[in-house]
Enzyme design. Sequence first.
Site, PDB file in Angstrom:
ATOM      1  N   HIS A  15       0.647  -1.182   0.180  1.00 47.25           N
ATOM      2  CA  HIS A  15       0.136   0.075   0.105  1.00 47.25           C
ATOM      3  C   HIS A  15       0.837   1.220   0.063  1.00 47.25           C
ATOM      4  CE1 HIS A  15       0.829   0.298   4.369  1.00 47.25           C
ATOM      5  NE2 HIS A  15       0.712  -0.990   4.328  1.00 47.25           N
ATOM      6  N   GLY A  16       0.387   2.535   0.113  1.00 44.30           N
ATOM      7  CA  GLY A  16       1.131   3.558   0.032  1.00 44.30           C
ATOM      8  C   GLY A  16       2.283   3.620   0.765  1.00 44.30           C
TER       9      GLY A  16
END
Length: 157
Positions: A15-16
Amino acid sequence: MENLLLTRIDNRLIHGQVGVTWVNHVGANLVVVANDEVSSDKVQQDLMDMVMPESIQTRYFSIQRTIDIIQKSSAKQLIFLIVRDVHDALALKSGGVPIDKINVGNMHYEEGKEQISSTVSVDEKDKEAFRKLDELGVKLELRRVPTEGQQDILKLI
């Protein structure tokens, strides 16, 4: 295996936060996701690849495939290994993957689990797996982001 930079337990996988912060912090050029489900799900892989910088390669392998091939990686491949849960991490270590340190970032709360930090919840099976990893000589740290102080997860369980 000096090119295995860090192993992270994060049920969100890529994820980010992983794609930007952790990859840069550890200096990885390859992120390997070891997870049986995701290894055969192109849609999930494509979604995770969207948050990765183009300069960072990704690979999605089953637990067994990771055990079979990770030690054949090139020394130029600086690997950040990500697994969904502590049981996958234990399977990799037990299978011969030379994991010496695990960063525990996120294990979602669900029924029957005890919340031990803002981002990590465990049940008795999880605690047992962490203790087994400790017995196998793996250093275990709980830390969401690199700038946060690390905690010894064994002191929390």
